[in-house]
Design a protein around this motif. Sequence first.
Motif: not given
Length: 153
Positions: A11-19, A21-28, A146-153
């Motif tokens: 998705h449109p992002a200037q750098d990794v901090t806008e991704h 996954g990065y935001r989820l990890k930061r919140a976590s 939904s995001m978690a389920e989309s990655l479940d294998e």
Amino acid sequence: MEDRSSVPPPHPAQDVTEHVGYRLKRASAALRSAMDKALREHDLTVPQYSCLELLDRQPGLSNADLARGTFVTRQSANVVLRGLEEAGLVTRATTTDHGRALPVHLTPAGRRRLDAARGAVYAIEERMIEAVPADRLAALLADLDSMAESLDE
């Protein structure tokens, strides 16, 4: 110098901090840090607290069940359970009627410790969700699922 634009971002992002996954990890990481601090006062770690919570809701879970529910390996769950057992907070059966899974249960001391720690953890979650408008919380939870389920294998 190699061309880094050969793979388009998801998705449109200037750098990794806008991704996302990065935001989820930061919140976590922020949640984990706050929980670590609060639970230290109750002589518990986050995995120990998580085990106590799961056992309160579903007494008799096995080591494997607790590992899945606390997002750790079976070996790590075994270490966590051993610590809880040594502290007198849980009991593990030495034998079972069926299969190999040994059921784990809270002791009265484990229930008291959980009750004391739960207030601190719930206060952290309240602080966190106050940042989300109330009318958007259900959608946020659904999106995270939904995001978690989309990655479940």
